[in-house]
Scaffold this motif. Sequence first.
Motif, PDB file in Angstrom:
ATOM      1  N   ASP A   1       0.875  -1.061   0.037  1.00 53.18           N
ATOM      2  CA  ASP A   1      -0.115  -0.102   0.059  1.00 53.18           C
ATOM      3  C   ASP A   1       0.954   1.278   0.153  1.00 53.18           C
ATOM      4  N   SER A   2       0.133   2.378   0.059  1.00 52.36           N
ATOM      5  CA  SER A   2       0.982   3.798   0.161  1.00 52.36           C
ATOM      6  C   SER A   2       2.019   3.852   1.300  1.00 52.36           C
ATOM      7  N   ASP A   3       1.592   3.075   2.222  1.00 53.98           N
ATOM      8  CA  ASP A   3       2.806   3.164   3.509  1.00 53.98           C
ATOM      9  C   ASP A   3       3.915   1.919   3.213  1.00 53.98           C
ATOM     10  N   ASN A   4       3.866   1.295   2.239  1.00 54.72           N
ATOM     11  CA  ASN A   4       4.794   0.391   1.770  1.00 54.72           C
ATOM     12  C   ASN A   4       4.534  -0.823   2.683  1.00 54.72           C
ATOM     13  N   GLN A   5       3.322  -0.799   3.172  1.00 54.72           N
ATOM     14  CA  GLN A   5       3.178  -2.388   3.757  1.00 54.72           C
ATOM     15  C   GLN A   5       2.698  -3.349   2.877  1.00 54.72           C
ATOM     16  N   VAL A   6       2.875  -4.666   3.283  1.00 56.36           N
ATOM     17  CA  VAL A   6       2.409  -5.902   2.482  1.00 56.36           C
ATOM     18  C   VAL A   6       0.939  -5.847   2.699  1.00 56.36           C
ATOM     19  N   VAL A   7      -0.123  -5.786   1.780  1.00 50.93           N
ATOM     20  CA  VAL A   7      -1.548  -6.148   1.951  1.00 50.93           C
ATOM     21  C   VAL A   7      -2.206  -7.177   1.182  1.00 50.93           C
ATOM     22  N   GLY A   8      -0.973  -7.882   0.469  1.00 55.36           N
ATOM     23  CA  GLY A   8      -1.451  -9.004  -0.095  1.00 55.36           C
ATOM     24  C   GLY A   8      -0.400  -9.595  -1.209  1.00 55.36           C
ATOM     25  N   ALA A   9      -0.753 -10.470  -1.954  1.00 56.49           N
ATOM     26  CA  ALA A   9       0.229 -11.083  -2.860  1.00 56.49           C
ATOM     27  C   ALA A   9      -0.507 -11.523  -4.200  1.00 56.49           C
ATOM     28  N   VAL A  10       0.345 -11.582  -5.065  1.00 59.09           N
ATOM     29  CA  VAL A  10      -0.203 -11.872  -6.438  1.00 59.09           C
ATOM     30  C   VAL A  10       0.726 -12.980  -6.777  1.00 59.09           C
ATOM     31  N   GLY A  11       0.212 -14.032  -7.851  1.00 57.67           N
ATOM     32  CA  GLY A  11       1.261 -15.087  -8.278  1.00 57.67           C
ATOM     33  C   GLY A  11       0.655 -16.128  -9.248  1.00 57.67           C
ATOM     34  N   VAL A  12       1.144 -16.858  -9.670  1.00 51.50           N
ATOM     35  CA  VAL A  12       0.739 -18.105 -10.650  1.00 51.50           C
ATOM     36  C   VAL A  12       0.936 -19.232  -9.932  1.00 51.50           C
ATOM     37  N   ILE A  13      -0.081 -20.248 -10.136  1.00 50.01           N
ATOM     38  CA  ILE A  13      -0.116 -21.862  -9.744  1.00 50.01           C
ATOM     39  C   ILE A  13       0.046 -22.452 -11.002  1.00 50.01           C
ATOM     40  N   GLY A  14       0.977 -23.558 -11.189  1.00 50.62           N
ATOM     41  CA  GLY A  14       1.032 -24.117 -12.248  1.00 50.62           C
ATOM     42  C   GLY A  14       1.768 -25.626 -12.039  1.00 50.62           C
ATOM     43  N   PRO A  15       1.846 -26.211 -12.989  1.00 47.41           N
ATOM     44  CA  PRO A  15       2.563 -27.525 -12.881  1.00 47.41           C
ATOM     45  C   PRO A  15       4.033 -27.494 -12.899  1.00 47.41           C
ATOM     46  N   THR A  16       4.751 -28.426 -12.049  1.00 43.08           N
ATOM     47  CA  THR A  16       6.287 -27.933 -11.700  1.00 43.08           C
ATOM     48  C   THR A  16       7.029 -27.934 -13.160  1.00 43.08           C
ATOM     49  N   ARG A  17       6.619 -27.970 -14.150  1.00 46.77           N
ATOM     50  CA  ARG A  17       7.189 -27.761 -15.431  1.00 46.77           C
ATOM     51  C   ARG A  17       6.728 -26.351 -15.840  1.00 46.77           C
ATOM     52  N   LEU A  18       6.416 -25.465 -15.069  1.00 41.15           N
ATOM     53  CA  LEU A  18       6.340 -24.178 -15.320  1.00 41.15           C
ATOM     54  C   LEU A  18       7.337 -23.294 -15.961  1.00 41.15           C
ATOM     55  N   ASN A  19       7.083 -22.675 -16.764  1.00 39.48           N
ATOM     56  CA  ASN A  19       8.204 -21.824 -17.366  1.00 39.48           C
ATOM     57  C   ASN A  19       8.612 -20.787 -16.516  1.00 39.48           C
ATOM     58  N   TYR A  20       9.460 -21.126 -15.531  1.00 40.84           N
ATOM     59  CA  TYR A  20       9.998 -20.354 -14.372  1.00 40.84           C
ATOM     60  C   TYR A  20      10.460 -19.024 -14.750  1.00 40.84           C
TER      61      TYR A  20
END
Length: 360
Positions: free
Chosen positions: A320-339
Motif C-alpha cells: 500500500d501507500s505506506d509500503n506495507q504488504v497488503v496482499g500477494a499476486v502469483g501463478v500456480i502451475g505444474p512443476t514444469r512451469l516456465n519459471y
Amino acid sequence: MTADRRADNSAMTLDDRSREVFRAIVESYLESGEPLGSRNLSRLLPMSLSPASVRNVMSDLEELGLIYAPHVSAGRLPTEIGLRFFVDAYMQVGDLAESERSEIERHMKSVDRGQPVDGLLNEASQMLSGMSRGAGLVMTSKSNTVLKHVEFIRLEPTKALAVLVGEHNEVENRIIDLPAGTTSSQLTAASNFLNAHLNGQTLPELKTVLGLLKDEVRHELDQLSQDLVGRGLAVWSGSSEEGKPGRLIVRGRANLLEGVADAADIDRLRMLFDDLEKKESLIELISLAESGSGVRIFIGSENKLFSLSGSSLVVAPYRDSDNQVVGAVGVIGPTRLNYARVVPMVDYTAHLLSRMSRSR
C-alpha cells in the motif's frame, strides 16, 4: 547424506558434461513434460558423448537426487530437488518482453479508475492466468474500504445480518449472534450511532474513533446496543471465528486440468483448491509473500499446500501507500512451469498493482 544435502553440494561437484546432461534433461522436461532418454539426449548435447556415456552421467545425477526414472527403461525426469537446483543455479531470469509488459499494462489499465480495487485484483488474476496458462492467484490480507453505510437487520430472535456498504457500493454481509433480549429499537440505535460517526472512514479508522469516544458511546447507547456495535465491528474486521483475514481470487483453474487424464491427479488438484479456500491456507500464503522482498518460487512439496498436487507457486507481495504488504499476486502451475518467463511476469504485475492501488 540426504538427497537434499547432496543436491545442495551439487553445484560444487558437477563437471561440465554432468551440467550439460542435467540442463538438457530439465529443459526438455520444462518444454514437453516427457522423460528424456540417453539416445535422444546425446544428440542434444554441445559435446560428443555416446549414449553409454550419457547413461553413466545419468546414474551419477540420480545418485545426487537430481533426476529419476519414472519407469523401468524409461528416460529421466528432474526431481523436485533437481528443479530447485536448476532454478537456483542455472535459470536466468531476464526482463519481460516489451509486448508482454504492454499487455499487462493494457489489462490493468482497462479497469476504470473510479472502480474499487477489487476490479484491479480480479483483472490481475485473470490476466496472469491467460498469459501463463496456469491459474492466476491474488490474495488480500486486509480490506481498507471506505465505509458509506452500516446496518443491522434482524433475522430471528438471536441472530441478525450485519451489512456493510463501501463507498463504491460494495456490500459485505455477515450473520452475528444477538445479545439476549436485543430489541428492534436497539438494532436501529446501533446502526444509527455507527452511521453518525462514519465520515468516510475505513473500518480500522472507525474502530479507533469509537475507542476514543468511550464516554459518548456509554452516554448514547445502552449496554445491549454497545455490545451489538462491538460484535458487528469484530465480525467485519475478521477478528471473530466467522471472519476471514482477507480474500482469495483464483482465475484459470481449468488450465491446471488441461492434459491431466489420471483421476487421482485431478482429485489432488481439487483438494489443492479446497485447501486454498481455507482461512489457514490464506494466512500462510500471505505470510510466505511477506517473508521475502521479491518473487518467491515454491516447487511441489517445498510448501505443504502443493505437496499432493505436484504444483508450483510463483508469488510476490504487493504494497500500500505506506509500503506495507497488503496482499500477494502469483501463478500456480505444474512443476514444469516456465519459471524464467513467469517470474518477471509476476514481479511486474505486483509492482504495477502496488502503484495503481495507491493511486485509487
